[in-house]
Write an enzyme that holds these catalytic residues in place. Structure first.
Site, PDB file in Angstrom:
ATOM      1  N   ASP A  30       0.833  -1.200   0.000  1.00 34.27           N
ATOM      2  CA  ASP A  30       0.000   0.000   0.000  1.00 34.27           C
ATOM      3  C   ASP A  30       0.871   1.253   0.000  1.00 34.27           C
ATOM      4  O   ASP A  30       1.261   1.755   1.052  1.00 34.27           O
ATOM      5  CB  ASP A  30      -0.921  -0.018   1.223  1.00 34.27           C
ATOM      6  CG  ASP A  30      -2.003   1.044   1.162  1.00 34.27           C
ATOM      7  OD1 ASP A  30      -2.076   1.759   0.152  1.00 34.27           O
ATOM      8  OD2 ASP A  30      -2.788   1.144   2.112  1.00 34.27           O
ATOM      9  N   TRP A  31       1.167   1.768  -1.185  1.00 29.19           N
ATOM     10  CA  TRP A  31       1.951   2.995  -1.331  1.00 29.19           C
ATOM     11  C   TRP A  31       0.995   4.078  -1.839  1.00 29.19           C
ATOM     12  O   TRP A  31       0.665   4.122  -3.008  1.00 29.19           O
ATOM     13  CB  TRP A  31       3.100   2.771  -2.320  1.00 29.19           C
ATOM     14  CG  TRP A  31       4.037   3.940  -2.468  1.00 29.19           C
ATOM     15  CD1 TRP A  31       3.871   5.207  -2.035  1.00 29.19           C
ATOM     16  CD2 TRP A  31       5.315   3.918  -3.140  1.00 29.19           C
ATOM     17  NE1 TRP A  31       4.948   5.994  -2.381  1.00 29.19           N
ATOM     18  CE2 TRP A  31       5.858   5.224  -3.056  1.00 29.19           C
ATOM     19  CE3 TRP A  31       6.049   2.923  -3.787  1.00 29.19           C
ATOM     20  CZ2 TRP A  31       7.081   5.564  -3.609  1.00 29.19           C
ATOM     21  CZ3 TRP A  31       7.283   3.259  -4.342  1.00 29.19           C
ATOM     22  CH2 TRP A  31       7.797   4.566  -4.248  1.00 29.19           C
ATOM     23  N   GLU A  32       0.576   4.956  -0.926  1.00 30.25           N
ATOM     24  CA  GLU A  32      -0.373   6.021  -1.283  1.00 30.25           C
ATOM     25  C   GLU A  32       0.283   7.398  -1.201  1.00 30.25           C
ATOM     26  O   GLU A  32       0.304   8.002  -0.137  1.00 30.25           O
ATOM     27  CB  GLU A  32      -1.587   5.982  -0.359  1.00 30.25           C
ATOM     28  CG  GLU A  32      -2.388   4.698  -0.410  1.00 30.25           C
ATOM     29  CD  GLU A  32      -3.572   4.738   0.548  1.00 30.25           C
ATOM     30  OE1 GLU A  32      -4.184   5.822   0.721  1.00 30.25           O
ATOM     31  OE2 GLU A  32      -3.886   3.696   1.134  1.00 30.25           O
ATOM     32  N   TYR A  33       0.725   7.889  -2.303  1.00 28.38           N
ATOM     33  CA  TYR A  33       0.902   7.310  -3.628  1.00 28.38           C
ATOM     34  C   TYR A  33       2.265   7.753  -4.117  1.00 28.38           C
ATOM     35  O   TYR A  33       2.783   8.773  -3.643  1.00 28.38           O
ATOM     36  CB  TYR A  33      -0.158   7.822  -4.614  1.00 28.38           C
ATOM     37  CG  TYR A  33      -1.585   7.495  -4.244  1.00 28.38           C
ATOM     38  CD1 TYR A  33      -2.123   6.231  -4.518  1.00 28.38           C
ATOM     39  CD2 TYR A  33      -2.386   8.447  -3.615  1.00 28.38           C
ATOM     40  CE1 TYR A  33      -3.440   5.941  -4.197  1.00 28.38           C
ATOM     41  CE2 TYR A  33      -3.697   8.146  -3.282  1.00 28.38           C
ATOM     42  CZ  TYR A  33      -4.215   6.907  -3.577  1.00 28.38           C
ATOM     43  OH  TYR A  33      -5.503   6.621  -3.233  1.00 28.38           O
ATOM     44  N   MET A 102      -8.515   1.888  -5.602  1.00 25.89           N
ATOM     45  CA  MET A 102      -9.205   2.618  -4.532  1.00 25.89           C
ATOM     46  C   MET A 102     -10.245   3.567  -5.138  1.00 25.89           C
ATOM     47  O   MET A 102      -9.985   4.761  -5.323  1.00 25.89           O
ATOM     48  CB  MET A 102      -8.181   3.338  -3.666  1.00 25.89           C
ATOM     49  CG  MET A 102      -7.170   2.380  -3.049  1.00 25.89           C
ATOM     50  SD  MET A 102      -5.812   3.186  -2.164  1.00 25.89           S
ATOM     51  CE  MET A 102      -6.686   3.839  -0.746  1.00 25.89           C
TER      52      MET A 102
END
Length: 242
Positions: A30-33, A102
């Site tokens: 989960d790399w946001e962003y 997402m």
């Protein structure tokens, strides 16, 4: 091998060990962003390294490889950001079993000037919509069978400027009920019952909203969720998640 590469490998190995210890099916990143195109390149290199280590562990232990997925932006490129960048679709497709797009939070507390359908399937006024985002991934060459549509089980609220003007995109002056303008679906249902709220299905965006006085809440219910799931099926997606 550089010290950064060594530490990254150690982290990956530790994550794999934890997943195996507790019997998990896989790991979701989960790399946001990624904020620049260079970071997008690094994202591609990162998931390639994760895939290599997952396969290596599976070969060494004679077990099926862990599943590897990642949460991503709803659209393949950040087309309306100040810094344009796009995901490395080839590497994402090659190294991940699926992505969790997402498809929510298009609108929220960062803009209190108007109400918004924060998980709109369609948007007649812009490309900020689930349908546009998911189709952009497929148009870029990403297989639908590796694409998962995100659905929110919460709503976002605003305080209306004029209670008589209460459609999607109506003028607002602040946040509505809920912490930071966020309400779970059960809280929305409770609000609707206690305030005798007017509940509206917006066919243009495929979303619901409730209004009572100056309080406005945009969310999804069974009706709008059903349409979204039918859309996902028609598009040939792998599935959906909450």
């Amino acid at each position: 091998m550089s010290s950064n590469s060594s530490s990254q490998k150690g982290f990956i190995d530790s994550a794999i060990e934890v997943a195996r210890k507790f019997g998990f099916d896989g790991i979701d990143l989960d790399w946001e962003y990624p904020q620049t195109q260079d970071e997008m390149v690094n994202f591609g290199l990162l998931i390639h390294q994760w895939r290599a280590e997952v396969e290596k562990e599976a070969d060494a232990t004679c077990r099926p490889p862990l599943l590897l997925s990642a949460a991503t932006y709803f659209v393949v490129d950040f087309f309306y950001s100040d810094v344009y960048r796009s995901y490395p679709v080839g590497l994402v497709s090659e190294n991940l079993d699926w992505i969790n797009a997402m498809c929510y939070d298009y609108y929220g507390s960062w803009d209190t000037s108007t109400t918004g359908a924060h998980a709109a399937l369609y948007d007649p006024k812009s490309n900020v919509s689930t349908s546009y985002g998911l189709r952009s991934w497929i148009k870029a060459g990403f297989p639908g069978k590796k694409l998962i549509m995100g659905l929110p089980l919460y709503g976002r609220s605003w305080e209306l400027k004029d209670p008589m003007a209460h459609g999607v995109g109506a003028p607002a002056v602040g946040l509505g009920p809920g912490e930071l303008g966020i309400m779970t679906y059960s809280e929305v249902e409770k609000f609707n019952g206690e305030t005798n709220a007017t509940v509206v299905y917006d066919s243009a965006t495929i979303s619901m909203y409730s209004v009572a006085g100056t309080s406005w809440i945009g969310y999804d219910d069974v009706r709008s969720m059903t349409v979204k799931i039918l859309f996902a099926q028609a598009l040939g997606l792998r599935g959906y998640y909450f």
